[in-house]
Structure formats: C-alpha cells, structure tokens
Design a protein around this motif. Structure first.
Motif, PDB file in Angstrom:
ATOM      1  N   TYR A   1     -17.124  44.310  33.892  1.00 12.11           N
ATOM      2  CA  TYR A   1     -17.734  43.358  32.965  1.00 12.11           C
ATOM      3  C   TYR A   1     -17.109  43.466  31.577  1.00 12.11           C
ATOM      4  CZ  TYR A   1     -21.222  43.150  36.658  1.00 12.11           C
ATOM      5  OH  TYR A   1     -21.844  43.016  37.866  1.00 12.11           O
ATOM      6  N   TRP A   2     -16.709  42.306  31.051  1.00 13.51           N
ATOM      7  CA  TRP A   2     -16.215  42.190  29.666  1.00 13.51           C
ATOM      8  C   TRP A   2     -17.342  41.595  28.847  1.00 13.51           C
ATOM      9  CZ3 TRP A   2     -11.160  42.728  27.366  1.00 13.51           C
ATOM     10  CH2 TRP A   2     -11.033  42.181  26.082  1.00 13.51           C
TER      11      TRP A   2
ATOM     12  N   ALA B   1     -26.618  37.334  31.313  1.00 13.05           N
ATOM     13  CA  ALA B   1     -25.712  36.531  30.493  1.00 13.05           C
ATOM     14  C   ALA B   1     -25.157  35.393  31.330  1.00 13.05           C
ATOM     15  CB  ALA B   1     -24.568  37.399  29.948  1.00 13.05           C
ATOM     16  N   ASP B   2     -24.498  34.472  30.645  1.00 12.57           N
ATOM     17  CA  ASP B   2     -23.808  33.368  31.303  1.00 12.57           C
ATOM     18  C   ASP B   2     -22.394  33.848  31.620  1.00 12.57           C
ATOM     19  OD1 ASP B   2     -22.967  30.979  32.293  1.00 12.57           O
ATOM     20  OD2 ASP B   2     -22.796  29.987  30.332  1.00 12.57           O
ATOM     21  N   TRP B   3     -22.189  34.356  32.825  1.00 15.90           N
ATOM     22  CA  TRP B   3     -20.933  35.008  33.180  1.00 15.90           C
ATOM     23  C   TRP B   3     -19.903  34.016  33.687  1.00 15.90           C
ATOM     24  CZ3 TRP B   3     -20.487  39.816  31.596  1.00 15.90           C
ATOM     25  CH2 TRP B   3     -21.630  40.622  31.473  1.00 15.90           C
TER      26      TRP B   3
ATOM     27  N   LEU C   1     -14.012  40.115  38.151  1.00 13.08           N
ATOM     28  CA  LEU C   1     -14.092  40.295  36.701  1.00 13.08           C
ATOM     29  C   LEU C   1     -15.075  39.273  36.138  1.00 13.08           C
ATOM     30  CD1 LEU C   1     -10.344  40.852  35.748  1.00 13.08           C
ATOM     31  CD2 LEU C   1     -12.068  42.520  36.413  1.00 13.08           C
ATOM     32  N   ALA C   2     -16.077  39.767  35.417  1.00 12.25           N
ATOM     33  CA  ALA C   2     -17.113  38.916  34.841  1.00 12.25           C
ATOM     34  C   ALA C   2     -17.012  38.967  33.323  1.00 12.25           C
ATOM     35  CB  ALA C   2     -18.491  39.364  35.306  1.00 12.25           C
ATOM     36  N   LEU C   3     -16.920  37.791  32.699  1.00 13.15           N
ATOM     37  CA  LEU C   3     -16.633  37.681  31.265  1.00 13.15           C
ATOM     38  C   LEU C   3     -17.809  37.058  30.528  1.00 13.15           C
ATOM     39  CD1 LEU C   3     -14.121  37.773  29.145  1.00 13.15           C
ATOM     40  CD2 LEU C   3     -13.975  35.336  29.634  1.00 13.15           C
ATOM     41  N   CYS C   4     -18.211  37.714  29.420  1.00 15.29           N
ATOM     42  CA  CYS C   4     -19.214  37.173  28.514  1.00 15.29           C
ATOM     43  C   CYS C   4     -18.675  37.332  27.101  1.00 15.29           C
ATOM     44  CB  CYS C   4     -20.547  37.902  28.671  1.00 15.29           C
ATOM     45  SG  CYS C   4     -21.782  37.491  27.417  1.00 15.29           S
ATOM     46  N   ILE C   5     -18.383  36.222  26.421  1.00 19.28           N
ATOM     47  CA  ILE C   5     -17.710  36.310  25.116  1.00 19.28           C
ATOM     48  C   ILE C   5     -18.609  35.910  23.951  1.00 19.28           C
ATOM     49  CG2 ILE C   5     -15.405  36.012  26.069  1.00 19.28           C
ATOM     50  CD1 ILE C   5     -15.498  33.087  25.294  1.00 19.28           C
ATOM     51  N   GLU C   6     -19.893  35.686  24.214  1.00 20.15           N
ATOM     52  CA  GLU C   6     -20.788  35.285  23.123  1.00 20.15           C
ATOM     53  C   GLU C   6     -22.048  36.138  23.130  1.00 20.15           C
ATOM     54  OE1 GLU C   6     -21.511  31.140  23.443  1.00 20.15           O
ATOM     55  OE2 GLU C   6     -19.453  30.562  22.962  1.00 20.15           O
ATOM     56  N   PHE C   7     -21.892  37.428  23.316  1.00 21.35           N
ATOM     57  CA  PHE C   7     -23.038  38.330  23.345  1.00 21.35           C
ATOM     58  C   PHE C   7     -23.397  38.720  21.918  1.00 21.35           C
ATOM     59  CE2 PHE C   7     -24.934  42.615  23.873  1.00 21.35           C
ATOM     60  CZ  PHE C   7     -25.969  42.279  24.723  1.00 21.35           C
TER      61      PHE C   7
END
Length: 352
Positions: free
Chosen positions: A242-243, A286-288, A308-314
C-alpha cells in the motif's frame, strides 16, 4: 575414476603456482606480501554469501568507507546498516553482521578469533565462513568449500553422488588436497579457478593447471559434475502493498526485527509471508487505485506477486508509520521487492 595418489599430491603445488600468476584483484583480497585485514575478509565473506562478486564489489567499498573498522561497525545504528545493505538480499546477514561486530567488541576486544571453533560460535558464521576466515585471514589450515570449490573438487574426483548428499564426499576430497601451508591462498586459487576456468557451463579445460589430474576431464564430460538433484517448484504467494501519501510524503513501516526483511523499512502490506498469502485487508479505509499482480519477485523458497494499492490524498494521521519524503525515497533503504514496488507506484501516481 578416482584421482591417483601421485596426481593428488601435485594439485596444491600446481594450483598455487597458477594462483601466484593469475590471481584476481579483489578489494578485500590482500596484495602479495601485504598484511591481511581479518575485518575485510569477514565482511567480504558475509556479503558474498548467495551474492555475486560483481554485486558485492561496490557495496563492500561503501561499507568500508562508512565503517572502516569492526569497532566502527559495532557502534553503527542498525537502521543505517540495514539501509546500506538494501538490495543485497538475505537481510539476516546484515543483522548478524551487527550482532557479530558487537559481540566481538565486547568479548574479544574488537579482534576476530583466529580459529574455526571460536569463529563458528559467532552470529552469522557457519562452517564455510569460519573455515574461510581462519584460512585466509589467519593462515590456519582449514578446509574451505564454497560453490566454486565444490564444483572444482567434484570434477577433480568425478564425484557422482547427487547434491546435497554428495557434499560430504566433496568435503572429504577437498580435505585430502588442502595443503598444510598457504591454505588460504589454496582456497582462493580454487575459487578463482571455478570462477574463470572451471565454470558451470563450458569449462575451459585446456587452460586448467589441474587438467592432467582431473578425473572428470579424463572421463570426457567434466560439466556433468557436480550432479544436482532435480529442483522442486517453488510455491507462489500473493499479497498487497500500500502506498499512502500525504503532503509529499509516503507512509513506511519498520518491519519486526526477526523474519523476512527484519528491521527494514517497507510499505505497509496485508500480512503475506513465505507460508501464506496476504489477507487483502488494507491498513486504512480509502479510495484505492489498484494494479493487480504488478510486481513479481523471487525468494530462495517461494515467489511473491504483489498487487499495488495507491492512495494519494490521505489527510489523517497513522500510528506506527514513518512519513518519508517521496523525493528522497531512494534513501530509505527499501529491500529490492519494495524498491521495485516504489518504481511501479511512482508510475501509477503519474498516471493518476
């Protein structure tokens, strides 16, 4: 077809004469006539376990620059050593390296012991490494058998017992040809021979100084030795990394001190391990954005394929994570698997 007694007696003189003329120049190997540094020998032997000379050479130099003596390494921060080790794999070696340096400093006054029995008691030092250090660093007669030596000796004696059961016979044969003096040079000569002439495929027998006494050559098919048992298929595992990004930083976790990647930084994951797949449960809601089977990596005993799961607005906080600047992620010392994941994550960010 065993090597006869006369031929066996000629092996050490011929090999040492060849080594004196053709020895490889390696950064951890003392020049002829120079004093051997046991710290350099020990460090190189640990690094070279399951790793190629080409991969180790630049990393060895970096280690010596940062920690030029065993005492310096004993005082090093473990996280710094683990980060410096990143990419070399088999990370328990780095943890044992620190533990060994500290124990030697505490119990031996910072000087490695000069005999196999005492060396074998130190963290991360097994039979091969103890023999190599005793012979190369301290001039003791010790029987050194690494992969190159194993191959050379199996061919010299045409030992056809399949590995690993054949290792006992190979070691006995190596013992029979190891000289009382210059055992370290003899071992390094066999290593060089295996690396450059008696190679896994297409051995260059016409260049070999031991050709006349080699049973494998006499039999006409030296490349069949050593005989290896059929490999078993490695199990396949799957998991998710997870990112989690906020304000130009990404969440990293420090893994438990023992086990896979012990003590190293990595991305959060879903609990996959050598014996089981991950559970697919993310560390936060989160919205992954997910890339399936985006990274594949091989370990000694299994393969892993990571989603790979990405969340860039945490924006919230998280416990037990380090927020690491994305523009300095290469300084985090991520293991190779997660370094691969980082590259793919960055591609996903740019495409988002």
């Amino acid at each position: 077809m065993p090597v006869d007694i006369k031929g066996r007696e000629m092996i050490a003189p011929r090999l040492l004469a060849h080594y004196d003329r053709h020895r490889r120049t390696l950064p951890w190997r003392a020049h002829p006539g120079a004093t051997v540094d046991p710290y350099a020998v020990w460090l190189s032997e640990i690094m070279l376990q399951q790793t190629t000379v080409a991969a180790v050479t630049p990393r060895f130099a970096r280690f010596l620059t940062r920690w030029p003596t065993l005492a310096d390494l004993a005082q090093a921060d473990e996280a710094d050593v683990m980060a410096e080790w990143a990419g070399l794999g088999y990370y328990s070696r780095a943890r044992n390296l620190i533990a060994c340096a500290r124990l030697v400093t505490e119990q031996y006054g910072g000087m490695l012991p000069d005999n196999e029995a005492a060396l074998r008691k130190l963290p991360g030092i097994g039979d091969y490494t103890a023999a190599a250090i005793a012979a190369i660093a301290f001039g003791q007669r010790a029987v050194v058998v690494d992969a190159n030596i194993e191959r050379v000796v199996a061919r010299l004696f045409a030992i056809d017992a399949p590995l690993p059961s054949g290792k006992k016979a190979i070691r006995a044969a190596a013992d029979a040809i190891t000289p009382d003096s210059r055992a370290g040079d003899f071992a390094q000569g066999l290593m060089d021979l295996g690396a450059s002439i008696c190679t896994v495929r297409d051995p260059q027998c016409m260049l070999c100084p031991l050709r006349d006494g080699c049973a494998g050559f006499a039999a006409g098919n030296p490349a069949r030795y050593p005989v290896k048992a059929a490999k078993k298929a490695k199990p396949e595992r799957c998991g998710t990394a997870y990112w989690i990004e906020r304000d130009g930083q990404v969440a990293l976790v420090t893994r438990p001190p023992h086990g896979l990647f012990g003590g190293m930084r990595s991305f959060p994951d879903d609990g996959w391990r050598a014996g089981a797949d991950g559970d697919g449960v993310p560390p936060i809601v989160a919205d992954w954005q997910v890339a399936r089977r985006a990274v594949r990596h091989g370990f000694t005993h299994f393969w892993i394929e990571l989603d790979l799961a990405l969340c860039i607005e945490f924006s919230a906080d998280m416990e037990e994570v380090t927020w690491w600047p994305i523009d300095r992620l290469e300084d985090a010392g991520l293991p190779t698997l997660f370094a691969k994941a980082a590259t793919r994550f960055k591609e996903m960010r740019h495409a988002a």
